[in-house]
Design a protein around this motif. Structure first.
Motif, PDB file in Angstrom:
ATOM      1  N   ASP A 286       0.763  -1.191  -0.090  1.00 56.07           N
ATOM      2  CA  ASP A 286       0.091  -0.054   0.053  1.00 56.07           C
ATOM      3  C   ASP A 286       0.921   1.342  -0.052  1.00 56.07           C
ATOM      4  O   ASP A 286       0.536   2.220  -0.734  1.00 56.07           O
TER       5      ASP A 286
ATOM      6  N   GLN B   1       2.307   2.002  -3.306  1.00 60.46           N
ATOM      7  CA  GLN B   1       1.286   2.710  -4.385  1.00 60.46           C
ATOM      8  C   GLN B   1       0.913   4.106  -4.054  1.00 60.46           C
ATOM      9  O   GLN B   1       0.655   4.853  -5.114  1.00 60.46           O
ATOM     10  N   VAL B   2       0.860   4.597  -2.756  1.00 58.29           N
ATOM     11  CA  VAL B   2       0.663   5.742  -2.510  1.00 58.29           C
ATOM     12  C   VAL B   2       1.814   6.722  -2.837  1.00 58.29           C
ATOM     13  O   VAL B   2       1.779   7.842  -3.468  1.00 58.29           O
TER      14      VAL B   2
ATOM     15  N   GLU C 294       1.540   7.279  -6.508  1.00 59.38           N
ATOM     16  CA  GLU C 294       0.555   8.295  -6.742  1.00 59.38           C
ATOM     17  C   GLU C 294       1.207   9.629  -6.466  1.00 59.38           C
ATOM     18  O   GLU C 294       0.935  10.711  -7.326  1.00 59.38           O
ATOM     19  N   LEU C 295       1.803   9.953  -5.458  1.00 59.62           N
ATOM     20  CA  LEU C 295       1.999  11.289  -4.841  1.00 59.62           C
ATOM     21  C   LEU C 295       3.143  11.705  -5.907  1.00 59.62           C
ATOM     22  O   LEU C 295       3.131  12.940  -6.249  1.00 59.62           O
TER      23      LEU C 295
ATOM     24  N   VAL D 211      -4.996   7.172  -3.264  1.00 54.16           N
ATOM     25  CA  VAL D 211      -4.241   7.606  -1.905  1.00 54.16           C
ATOM     26  C   VAL D 211      -5.191   7.619  -0.771  1.00 54.16           C
ATOM     27  O   VAL D 211      -4.984   7.137   0.446  1.00 54.16           O
ATOM     28  N   ASP D 212      -6.282   8.245  -0.988  1.00 55.42           N
ATOM     29  CA  ASP D 212      -7.376   8.357  -0.165  1.00 55.42           C
ATOM     30  C   ASP D 212      -7.873   7.079   0.310  1.00 55.42           C
ATOM     31  O   ASP D 212      -8.022   6.952   1.477  1.00 55.42           O
TER      32      ASP D 212
ATOM     33  N   LEU E 294      -6.277   4.163   0.341  1.00 52.34           N
ATOM     34  CA  LEU E 294      -5.373   3.515   1.003  1.00 52.34           C
ATOM     35  C   LEU E 294      -4.777   3.963   2.125  1.00 52.34           C
ATOM     36  O   LEU E 294      -4.007   3.344   2.990  1.00 52.34           O
ATOM     37  N   SER E 295      -4.913   5.428   2.487  1.00 51.98           N
ATOM     38  CA  SER E 295      -4.253   6.151   3.777  1.00 51.98           C
ATOM     39  C   SER E 295      -5.399   6.174   4.786  1.00 51.98           C
ATOM     40  O   SER E 295      -6.471   6.065   4.692  1.00 51.98           O
TER      41      SER E 295
ATOM     42  N   TRP F 256      -4.804  11.772   4.558  1.00 52.63           N
ATOM     43  CA  TRP F 256      -3.732  12.513   3.768  1.00 52.63           C
ATOM     44  C   TRP F 256      -4.135  13.983   3.676  1.00 52.63           C
ATOM     45  O   TRP F 256      -5.274  14.320   3.788  1.00 52.63           O
TER      46      TRP F 256
ATOM     47  N   ALA G 229       0.915  11.644   3.164  1.00 56.61           N
ATOM     48  CA  ALA G 229      -0.239  10.505   3.363  1.00 56.61           C
ATOM     49  C   ALA G 229      -0.018   9.768   4.585  1.00 56.61           C
ATOM     50  O   ALA G 229       1.455   9.577   4.843  1.00 56.61           O
TER      51      ALA G 229
ATOM     52  N   LEU H 285      -0.119   5.890   6.734  1.00 53.87           N
ATOM     53  CA  LEU H 285      -0.790   4.653   6.566  1.00 53.87           C
ATOM     54  C   LEU H 285      -0.403   3.869   7.860  1.00 53.87           C
ATOM     55  O   LEU H 285       0.622   3.957   8.374  1.00 53.87           O
TER      56      LEU H 285
END
Length: 121
Positions: A38, A41-42, A45-46, A96-97, A99-100, A103, A117, A119
């Protein structure tokens, strides 16, 4: 886990940067013995957003990864486009939203912005 772990990466804002950041973070989290799916992936994306929306010619962006003693992983991406804060969660920010735990973003110092973010526990 009692220690606070921290890693900082300075990356060139080019189309390969998000993939490179993801690979480096996976290896860092593996070396710390932590799950990485996870978070990776975040990070991707960021970093992709920093390259796409935060790029300023000739300027890099910075990725910070930290883990608290309680196992909370914080990802921060700092770019040089403080004039463009992230909008409503769409596309990558929706991931992101999802998985976190939470954020957000913050401005400063000019011209920089940070998107972060958290997690984990």
């Amino acid at each position: 886990m009692n220690a606070h772990l921290h890693c900082t990466l300075q990356l060139s804002a080019n189309p390969r940067a998000a993939r490179l950041a993801r690979l480096l973070v996976v290896e860092q989290l593996r070396s710390w013995g932590l799950p990485f799916e996870d978070v990776a992936q975040v990070v991707a994306e960021l970093c992709a957003n920093a390259v796409t929306h935060g790029r300023f010619p000739g300027r890099d962006f910075r990725l910070e990864l930290s883990v608290t003693g309680e196992g909370l992983v914080r990802v921060e991406v700092h770019d040089c486009r403080g004039d463009e804060p992230p909008g409503e969660p769409r596309y990558g920010l929706a991931i992101v939203d999802a998985l976190s735990n939470r954020w957000g973003s913050s401005q400063g110092p000019v011209p920089r912005k940070s998107v972060w973010a958290e997690l984990g526990s």
